[in-house]
Design an enzyme around this catalytic site. Structure first.
Site, PDB file in Angstrom:
ATOM      1  N   TYR A 207       0.848  -1.201   0.000  1.00  0.00           N
ATOM      2  CA  TYR A 207       0.000   0.000   0.000  1.00  0.00           C
ATOM      3  C   TYR A 207       0.881   1.247   0.000  1.00  0.00           C
ATOM      4  CZ  TYR A 207      -3.907  -3.113   0.726  1.00  0.00           C
ATOM      5  OH  TYR A 207      -4.849  -4.094   0.550  1.00  0.00           O
ATOM      6  N   ARG A 214       1.721   6.917   7.287  1.00  0.00           N
ATOM      7  CA  ARG A 214       2.460   6.051   8.215  1.00  0.00           C
ATOM      8  C   ARG A 214       3.556   6.849   8.914  1.00  0.00           C
ATOM      9  NH1 ARG A 214       1.585   1.672   4.053  1.00  0.00           N
ATOM     10  NH2 ARG A 214       3.329   2.489   2.852  1.00  0.00           N
ATOM     11  N   ASP A 252      -4.515  -8.436  11.750  1.00  0.00           N
ATOM     12  CA  ASP A 252      -5.028  -8.618  10.389  1.00  0.00           C
ATOM     13  C   ASP A 252      -5.666 -10.001  10.311  1.00  0.00           C
ATOM     14  OD1 ASP A 252      -4.334  -6.889   7.623  1.00  0.00           O
ATOM     15  OD2 ASP A 252      -4.982  -8.955   7.260  1.00  0.00           O
ATOM     16  N   ASP A 300      -7.286   1.052   9.544  1.00  0.00           N
ATOM     17  CA  ASP A 300      -7.053   1.181   8.095  1.00  0.00           C
ATOM     18  C   ASP A 300      -7.738   0.036   7.358  1.00  0.00           C
ATOM     19  OD1 ASP A 300      -6.153   1.933   5.614  1.00  0.00           O
ATOM     20  OD2 ASP A 300      -4.100   1.229   5.909  1.00  0.00           O
ATOM     21  N   CYS A 340     -10.681   4.307   2.647  1.00  0.00           N
ATOM     22  CA  CYS A 340     -10.352   4.316   1.217  1.00  0.00           C
ATOM     23  C   CYS A 340     -11.589   4.106   0.356  1.00  0.00           C
ATOM     24  CB  CYS A 340      -9.262   3.297   0.904  1.00  0.00           C
ATOM     25  SG  CYS A 340      -9.725   1.628   1.327  1.00  0.00           S
TER      26      CYS A 340
END
Ligand code: SAH
Length: 396
Positions: A207, A214, A252, A300, A340
């Protein structure tokens, strides 16, 4: 030589005089001269005035993608060479992103006035995403131009999912030219090492758009307890560790992503990061129930909505994430809200943060409203290209 013409319906020309590049079927009155899919066409108003030059595709909802507003300019090799070399020059000369082992976006589709073409550079390899039939048909020429401009060792195609159906062109992941990328392809980003899985990783392997966000977050993490939710290969958490975080928990749902994260942590010599697999919604709820708190929480998530119909559900998801994040955030903690989903505007995200703050009975300050890194610019005349929002806020 006369080229086929696409004639607009009365009163439908304004967006295209306004340089928006997508001509939907509904705006078209008729087509003159039987263009084949992928052919060059001239877009003209009902009165027959030249509007723009584009590429035709009867199989797509976007019947014409527009590339030039100058009459008589052909969409030939020289045209694409010029566009791509200017896109590259901006990244290289103005943004100073070019280095032998750098990762950056060379070309961002409509944002670089090349609708349907994304090129990401990862050191000596290029990842190309094609999302229009017109440019997919021209891929050999485009690869040739990219070879001239960037001298890569290999060019790999990562077509966007669903493009076959949307554009009527069948593309699969494949090496378009040169050597396949090594399994341990790495880039350097702001002095850190990141592994990029160009052939199987998400997106085109990494990404790039979050690079500056970041870095901005990393600067706020000295001595802090940081939660990096939706971490992929560890991006925000690695910057937090470098910024001196006391501890980092990175979450994740994808094991291959976490594996990249662990290898990235090792490559950069960080020992303060814990990688945990799981669904973020559940894990945040469990952490809150367990009474855990953090000083910085990064959210995110992936894109939650592709069309307007799925927006209400998407907003529910963002709301739930923010509610959980505020429960986990200690006094004066920093919340990093990334979104996004292009259909959600910055103001929508800010309003959501305000509503969740009210519910949680906390004062929240917006510290910074950020977008994607500048190798992902936004076309002034196609603001759909400005998809990424990143709001930094502080909850008292
Ligand atoms: N922050 C990352 C990019 C995140 S991309 C960076 O800086 O590079 C979004 C990530 O969310 C993906 O890695 C995907 O695997 C993960 N993801 C999607 N849905 C999830 C869920 N429900 N729970 C946990 N992770 C999820």
């Amino acid at each position: 030589m006369s080229i086929p013409k696409v004639v607009l319906k009365p009163k439908r020309a304004q967006p295209f005089f306004g340089r928006h590049p997508w001509v939907f079927a509904g705006a078209v009155e008729r087509v003159e001269g039987a263009p084949a899919d992928g052919d060059e066409v001239e877009l003209v108003s009902t009165a027959g005035n030249f509007v723009a030059r584009g590429l035709y595709n009867a199989r797509s909802k976007i019947v014409v993608r527009l590339y030039s507003w100058n009459e008589g300019v052909a969409l030939d090799r020289a045209f694409f060479h010029n566009r791509l070399s200017r896109a590259l020059a901006f990244r290289r000369d103005a943004l100073k992103l070019h280095a032998p082992d750098a990762g950056y976006r060379v070309c961002f589709s409509e944002a670089d006035f090349l609708s349907g073409l994304i090129v990401d550079r990862y050191g000596d390899w290029l990842a190309v995403q094609l999302s229009s039939l017109g440019l997919a048909n021209r891929r050999e020429m485009l690869v040739e131009i990219l070879r001239e401009l960037l001298e890569p060792k290999g060019v790999y195609l990562r077509p966007e999912k669903g493009i076959g159906k949307l554009e009527g062109v069948e593309l699969r992941d494949q090496l378009l030219w040169g050597e396949p990328p090594p399994a341990d392809l790495t880039i350097r980003e702001n002095g850190m090492t990141f592994l990029v899985n160009l052939t199987e990783g998400q997106k085109t392997g990494y990404y790039l758009d979050q690079r500056d966000n970041r870095a901005a977050v990393g600067r706020l993490c000295a001595g802090k307890r940081v939660l990096d939710a939706f971490c992929y290969s560890g991006g925000f958490g690695l910057y937090a560790a470098r910024g001196g975080a006391a501890e980092v928990l990175s979450l994740d749902s994808s094991e291959p992503a976490l594996e990249l994260g662990r290898r990235n942590a090792a490559a950069n010599g960080f020992a303060t990061i814990t990688y945990q697999m799981g669904d973020v919604f559940r894990t945040l709820a469990d952490l809150a129930t367990a009474g855990r708190t953090f000083d910085v929480v990064v959210l995110d998530p992936p894109k939650f909505a592709r069309d307007r119909a799925s927006l209400p559900e998407a907003m529910k998801g963002y709301r739930r994430l923010h509610q959980l994040a505020l429960r986990l955030l200690d006094r004066d903690g920093v919340l990093v809200s990334c979104c996004c989903t292009g259909l959600i505007a910055m103001t929508d995200l800010e309003e959501l943060i305000a509503q969740v703050a009210v519910e949680a009975r906390r004062d929240v300050q917006l510290l910074a409203r950020r977008g994607a890194a500048p190798d992902h610019p936004v076309a002034a005349t196609c603001r759909e290209t400005g998809y990424l929002k990143c709001v930094l806020s502080r909850a008292l």
